[in-house]
Design a protein around this motif. Structure first.
Motif, short mmCIF file in Angstrom:
data_model
loop_
_atom_site.label_atom_id
_atom_site.label_comp_id
_atom_site.label_asym_id
_atom_site.label_seq_id
_atom_site.Cartn_x
_atom_site.Cartn_y
_atom_site.Cartn_z
N MET A 187 28.35 9.65 63.36
CA MET A 187 28.83 8.59 62.48
C MET A 187 29.81 7.71 63.25
O MET A 187 30.89 8.15 63.64
N ASN A 188 29.41 6.46 63.52
CA ASN A 188 30.25 5.54 64.28
C ASN A 188 30.87 4.44 63.42
O ASN A 188 31.60 3.59 63.94
N ASN A 189 30.55 4.43 62.15
CA ASN A 189 31.21 3.53 61.21
C ASN A 189 31.27 4.25 59.87
O ASN A 189 30.59 5.25 59.65
N ILE A 190 32.11 3.75 58.98
CA ILE A 190 32.23 4.40 57.67
C ILE A 190 31.03 4.05 56.80
O ILE A 190 30.45 2.97 56.94
N PRO A 191 30.61 4.96 55.89
CA PRO A 191 29.45 4.68 55.03
C PRO A 191 29.71 3.52 54.08
O PRO A 191 30.85 3.30 53.65
N SER A 192 28.65 2.78 53.74
CA SER A 192 28.75 1.68 52.78
C SER A 192 28.08 2.10 51.47
O SER A 192 27.00 2.69 51.47
N VAL A 193 28.73 1.79 50.34
CA VAL A 193 28.18 2.11 49.01
C VAL A 193 28.25 0.85 48.15
O VAL A 193 29.02 -0.08 48.42
N ASP A 194 27.46 0.83 47.08
CA ASP A 194 27.30 -0.37 46.25
C ASP A 194 27.72 -0.04 44.81
O ASP A 194 27.05 0.74 44.14
N LEU A 195 28.84 -0.64 44.35
CA LEU A 195 29.34 -0.33 43.01
C LEU A 195 28.35 -0.73 41.92
O LEU A 195 28.35 -0.14 40.84
N SER A 196 27.47 -1.69 42.19
CA SER A 196 26.48 -2.08 41.17
C SER A 196 25.55 -0.93 40.83
O SER A 196 25.00 -0.87 39.73
N ASP A 197 25.37 0.03 41.75
CA ASP A 197 24.59 1.23 41.43
C ASP A 197 25.26 2.02 40.32
O ASP A 197 24.61 2.49 39.37
N PHE A 198 26.59 2.17 40.43
CA PHE A 198 27.31 2.95 39.43
C PHE A 198 27.35 2.23 38.09
O PHE A 198 27.30 2.86 37.02
N LEU A 199 27.43 0.90 38.11
CA LEU A 199 27.49 0.10 36.89
C LEU A 199 26.13 -0.08 36.23
O LEU A 199 26.03 -0.55 35.10
N SER A 200 25.07 0.30 36.94
CA SER A 200 23.71 0.13 36.44
C SER A 200 23.44 1.01 35.22
O SER A 200 24.05 2.07 35.05
N LYS A 201 22.52 0.55 34.36
CA LYS A 201 22.10 1.38 33.22
C LYS A 201 21.06 2.42 33.66
O LYS A 201 20.65 3.26 32.86
N ASP A 202 20.67 2.36 34.91
CA ASP A 202 19.71 3.31 35.47
C ASP A 202 20.47 4.58 35.90
O ASP A 202 21.27 4.56 36.83
N SER A 203 20.21 5.69 35.21
CA SER A 203 20.98 6.92 35.47
C SER A 203 20.78 7.43 36.90
O SER A 203 21.68 8.04 37.48
N LYS A 204 19.60 7.18 37.48
CA LYS A 204 19.35 7.64 38.85
C LYS A 204 20.19 6.86 39.86
O LYS A 204 20.70 7.42 40.84
N ARG A 205 20.32 5.54 39.62
CA ARG A 205 21.17 4.74 40.52
C ARG A 205 22.63 5.17 40.39
O ARG A 205 23.36 5.27 41.39
N LYS A 206 23.06 5.44 39.17
CA LYS A 206 24.44 5.89 38.95
C LYS A 206 24.69 7.21 39.66
O LYS A 206 25.70 7.39 40.35
N GLU A 207 23.77 8.14 39.51
CA GLU A 207 23.89 9.45 40.17
C GLU A 207 23.88 9.30 41.69
O GLU A 207 24.61 10.00 42.40
N LYS A 208 23.08 8.37 42.19
CA LYS A 208 23.01 8.11 43.63
C LYS A 208 24.38 7.68 44.16
O LYS A 208 24.86 8.17 45.19
N PHE A 209 25.03 6.76 43.43
CA PHE A 209 26.36 6.30 43.85
C PHE A 209 27.36 7.46 43.84
O PHE A 209 28.13 7.63 44.79
#
Length: 319
Positions: free
Chosen positions: A1-23
């Motif tokens: 790992m040479n940089n910090i991981p990137s995550v997307d808050l829109s996944d957590f705000l999504s109504k899609d439970s799988k995207r939320k769980e992914k975040f």
């Protein structure tokens, strides 16, 4: 790992439970591994960020005499201006090569706080400085509460476990100015290696590089977010609360190469603190035979006081 991981808050705000769980899983695992992420689609917009940087630069361009009017004795550096070299990393004597400002919480009417926060200091020379600072404060605080909701789920708590403690909490927005380096620093760096005190820290993109994170194998890596991302890391309070499950990683702001000494650096971290009465006792969900309880019970307020003494912002009588 040479940089910090990137995550997307829109996944957590999504109504899609799988995207939320992914975040939830992505940010939780990142905080177990390295303690840092960069986050896109937060609640700060570009116009507000630009306006805040404009106001911050205008403040630090004021004369030393004008700025020092706002350095108030007896506040432990919790509001207003803190002059160059006052703060140092825990365990270091050399002051960091920076000056900074603190905006603090302005609680809602229904906060029901058990403590009185110091009032924010109003800058007379800049009409929009305080207004812009507090607008940014609210948007970053909102982002941080959603991140804590994801972490609550990851730990095995109810999603809104942190809401009460973080809303109207003792959080700080800290615009920092690292002036040009004019002579050999003699052991001092722009910000010495340290862990943050609070639950989580949310950092707006700095005006130049320098933020480095200490990887598990002892190597320093550059934390380089995309232009529209916030860097968010675990603080010591959250590490303590989770009994070392989530990592408060040592980081620093390194001095630039000598050819870049003439450039100033600005950055604006938000230190998300809970209410002072929040207990930081290790959560039962994070204690088992393989990971027994590592810390004594303490409140957030007691822990904060200890650390402000250690980094030089509060002076205690030794008598």
């Amino acid at each position: 790992m040479n940089n910090i991981p990137s995550v997307d808050l829109s996944d957590f705000l999504s109504k899609d439970s799988k995207r939320k769980e992914k975040f939830v899983n992505e940010i939780g695992k990142a905080y177990e591994e390295i303690g840092f992420v960069s986050l896109k689609n937060h609640f700060l917009n570009d116009d507000l960020v630009d306006e805040l940087y404009k106001e911050v630069k205008a403040f630090f361009d004021l004369s030393i005499e004008e700025k020092e009017k706002y350095e108030i004795e007896g506040l432990g550096g919790q509001r207003g201006y803190i002059s160059f070299g006052k703060e140092h990393a825990k365990g270091k004597k050399e002051g960091d090569l920076k000056e900074f400002w603190h905006f603090g919480q302005e609680p809602s009417d229904d906060a029901n706080l058990t403590e009185n926060y110091p009032k924010n200091i109003h800058v007379e020379e800049l009409m929009d400085f305080n207004k812009t600072g507090m607008e940014a404060y609210r948007m970053i605080e909102k982002t941080g509460i959603y991140v804590l909701r994801a972490l609550a789920l990851y730990i095995g708590l109810e999603e809104h476990y942190f809401d009460h403690w973080a809303s109207n909490g003792n959080s700080i927005l800290r615009p920092i100015h690292y002036p040009p380096i004019t002579e050999e620093p003699k052991g001092a760096v722009r910000a010495g290696a340290h862990g943050d005190i609070n639950l989580i820290t949310l950092l707006m993109g700095a005006s130049s590089g320098g933020l480095q994170v200490l990887r598990k194998d002892g190597e320093w890596i550059d934390a380089i977010p995309a232009e529209d991302e916030l860097v968010i890391n675990v603080g010591d309070m959250l590490e303590r609360l989770t009994n070392n499950k989530l990592k408060s990683t040592i980081h620093r702001v390194a001095n630039p190469p000598k050819e870049q000494w003439g450039k100033p650096r600005y950055s604006i971290p938000f230190f998300l603190h809970p209410r002072s009465e929040m207990k930081l006792n290790c959560l039962e969900e994070c204690i088992d035979e393989e990971n027994p309880k590592h810390y004594e019970d303490i409140t957030a307020g007691e822990f904060l006081h200890q650390r402000l003494v250690e980094i030089g912002l509060i002076k205690e009588d030794k008598a």
